[in-house]
Scaffold this active site. Structure first.
Site, PDB file in Angstrom:
ATOM      1  N   PHE A   9       0.845  -1.202   0.000  1.00 30.35           N
ATOM      2  CA  PHE A   9       0.000   0.000   0.000  1.00 30.35           C
ATOM      3  C   PHE A   9       0.881   1.254   0.000  1.00 30.35           C
ATOM      4  CE2 PHE A   9      -3.713   2.518   1.821  1.00 30.35           C
ATOM      5  CZ  PHE A   9      -4.478   2.391   0.680  1.00 30.35           C
ATOM      6  N   LYS A 128       7.602  -5.256 -11.933  1.00 30.72           N
ATOM      7  CA  LYS A 128       8.299  -5.890 -13.060  1.00 30.72           C
ATOM      8  C   LYS A 128       9.028  -7.173 -12.643  1.00 30.72           C
ATOM      9  CE  LYS A 128      10.047  -1.812 -13.601  1.00 30.72           C
ATOM     10  NZ  LYS A 128       9.191  -0.660 -13.359  1.00 30.72           N
ATOM     11  N   VAL A 155       4.839  -1.889 -18.025  1.00 35.15           N
ATOM     12  CA  VAL A 155       5.515  -1.161 -19.109  1.00 35.15           C
ATOM     13  C   VAL A 155       4.717   0.102 -19.418  1.00 35.15           C
ATOM     14  CG1 VAL A 155       6.322  -1.262 -21.511  1.00 35.15           C
ATOM     15  CG2 VAL A 155       6.389  -3.326 -20.107  1.00 35.15           C
ATOM     16  N   ASP A 223      15.847  -0.561 -15.671  1.00 36.11           N
ATOM     17  CA  ASP A 223      14.379  -0.523 -15.727  1.00 36.11           C
ATOM     18  C   ASP A 223      13.895  -0.689 -17.179  1.00 36.11           C
ATOM     19  OD1 ASP A 223      11.675   0.278 -14.485  1.00 36.11           O
ATOM     20  OD2 ASP A 223      11.939   1.750 -16.089  1.00 36.11           O
ATOM     21  N   LYS A 227      11.777  -3.843 -19.087  1.00 33.66           N
ATOM     22  CA  LYS A 227      10.572  -3.632 -19.906  1.00 33.66           C
ATOM     23  C   LYS A 227      10.747  -4.257 -21.293  1.00 33.66           C
ATOM     24  CE  LYS A 227       9.274   0.372 -17.186  1.00 33.66           C
ATOM     25  NZ  LYS A 227       9.515   1.795 -16.946  1.00 33.66           N
ATOM     26  N   GLY A 324       4.472   7.361 -12.813  1.00 35.55           N
ATOM     27  CA  GLY A 324       3.596   8.179 -11.971  1.00 35.55           C
ATOM     28  C   GLY A 324       2.636   7.287 -11.220  1.00 35.55           C
TER      29      GLY A 324
HETATM   30  N1  HSE Z   1      10.986   4.208 -12.587  1.00 36.36           N
HETATM   31  C1  HSE Z   1      10.126   3.905 -13.695  1.00 36.36           C
HETATM   32  C2  HSE Z   1      10.271   4.984 -14.738  1.00 36.36           C
HETATM   33  C3  HSE Z   1       8.724   3.833 -13.185  1.00 36.36           C
HETATM   34  O1  HSE Z   1      10.853   6.015 -14.443  1.00 36.36           O
HETATM   35  O2  HSE Z   1       9.853   4.785 -15.868  1.00 36.36           O
HETATM   36  C4  HSE Z   1       7.779   3.195 -14.157  1.00 36.36           C
HETATM   37  O3  HSE Z   1       8.135   1.865 -14.425  1.00 36.36           O
END
Ligand code: HSE
Length: 351
Positions: A9, A128, A155, A223, A227, A324
């Site tokens: 949460f 992810k 993604v 990151d 993706k 976000g």
């Molecule tokens: N940290 C990731 C970004 C958050 O900035 O895209 C969304 O996956």
């Protein structure tokens, strides 16, 4: 129903509860889904379960900032203190929203997903880790249990990049995928073009809730790499191991370099790519200098974009929010509505 349990949460979970509070009635009317949050379990904030439902706005108010769910008012039928696994196994939820803080080994999220599937529950996640590390096994378990595994939020936050590639473009052969898939780095590069130092731009991105808990995951390209692995598996049906993706981040780029390129109408972007070649699928993440008239060249701030190059349709580009809390929370709602449309089992927890 459906009855929902939020496992974790933090920012995304709270934004989701907020949206449920705001849209409950509209979603029931338009989609026939009566969204009821019956449980919340968070390793730091504590946990609540109430079969008749928890009040979303009260939940959000109780968890704000550093506050704990212990502040949620007493109500008949309210049970406190169940841990995450007990909540999954013993609450009356039929959909688990897996949003727990996850470590590099994908835990505890993987265990949560497995427990949910073992109990015949749908899972929706924006995490992810479990998807990258256990794509095949988790989808197999979901299928075996006859339930859905919703991963749209992994993604491009709520921008439906996976749904576009997997559903809307189905029937095309997708020859290549090219995208700006990390909001934090695109935000930093945009702010550096505007004259900000890297560290200040990163601090802003953290303040806005875009960056990962450890921002190295963003700026070093991990990151975006994760993706790419998810896109390869979910849209192209190809397993790519994270270690086989060529990766470079943006930390070598200087403010002077980024700003000088922008003055000449060119933009540094962290580009993630998948390309079908004679030798197989090639995957990479790295900084690329793009002209402003490239569809990805003018994408600014935390906005992301993805271009699917299709054999029947040619290139199709989707541009939208990449990060976000509320934007990611929308992805959970998207998956819930999609699952609600495709199955009759939402709202009926197996005995
Ligand atoms: N940290 C990731 C970004 C958050 O900035 O895209 C969304 O996956």
């Amino acid at each position: 129903m459906p009855k929902l349990a939020l496992i974790g949460f933090g920012g995304v979970g709270q934004a989701f509860a907020e949206i449920v509070g705001e849209r409950q009635e509209e979603i029931a009317r338009r989609f026939g889904l009566d969204l009821t949050i019956v449980a919340v379990a968070d390793p730091v904030k504590g946990s609540l379960f109430r079969d008749e439902g928890l009040e979303p706005a009260v939940l959000v108010a109780a968890a704000q900032g550093a506050a704990l769910l212990a502040g949620y008012p007493e109500q008949p039928g309210l049970v406190r203190g169940l841990d995450s696994l007990t909540t999954i196994r013993e609450s009356s939820a039929d959909v688990i929203l897996e949003l727990s803080p996850t470590l590099a080994d994908g835990q505890p999220a993987i265990e949560h997903c497995e427990a949910a599937f073992a109990h015949g529950l749908h899972v929706i996640t924006s995490n992810k880790g479990p998807v990258v590390l256990r794509y095949r096994e988790l989808f197999a378990k979901a299928q075996e249990a006859g339930v859905e595994f919703g991963i749209e939020g992994t993604v491009m936050s709520g921008t439906p990049s996976l749904d576009l590639g997997r559903a809307a473009l189905a029937g095309n052969r997708i020859l290549a995928v090219r995208g700006i898939l990390n909001g934090t780095t695109n935000y930093i590069l945009t702010r550096m073009e505007e004259g900000l130092e890297y560290e200040d731009a990163l601090r802003e991105a953290q303040g806005l809730g875009y960056a990962e808990a450890d921002p190295a995951g963003d700026v070093e390209g991990f990151d975006a790499l994760y993706k790419v692995v998810i896109l390869a598996a979910h849209v192209l049906g190809e397993q790519v191991a994270p270690q086989d993706v060529a990766r470079e981040g943006i930390s070598q780029l200087t403010r002077a370099e980024v700003a000088a390129a922008a003055r000449e109408g060119r933009h540094w972007k962290l580009i993630a790519q998948l390309e079908r070649t004679e030798a197989g699928l090639r995957a990479s993440v790295g900084p690329v200098l793009l002209p402003a008239d490239d569809p990805l060249g003018s994408v600014r701030g935390a906005t992301n974009a993805i271009t699917y190059t299709c054999d029947l349709l040619g290139p199709v580009t989707l541009i939208g929010a990449g990060a976000g809390r509320r934007e990611t929370a929308f992805a959970l709602l998207h998956d819930l509505i999609r699952i609600g449309r495709s199955t009759t089992s939402v709202g009926r927890r197996p005995a």
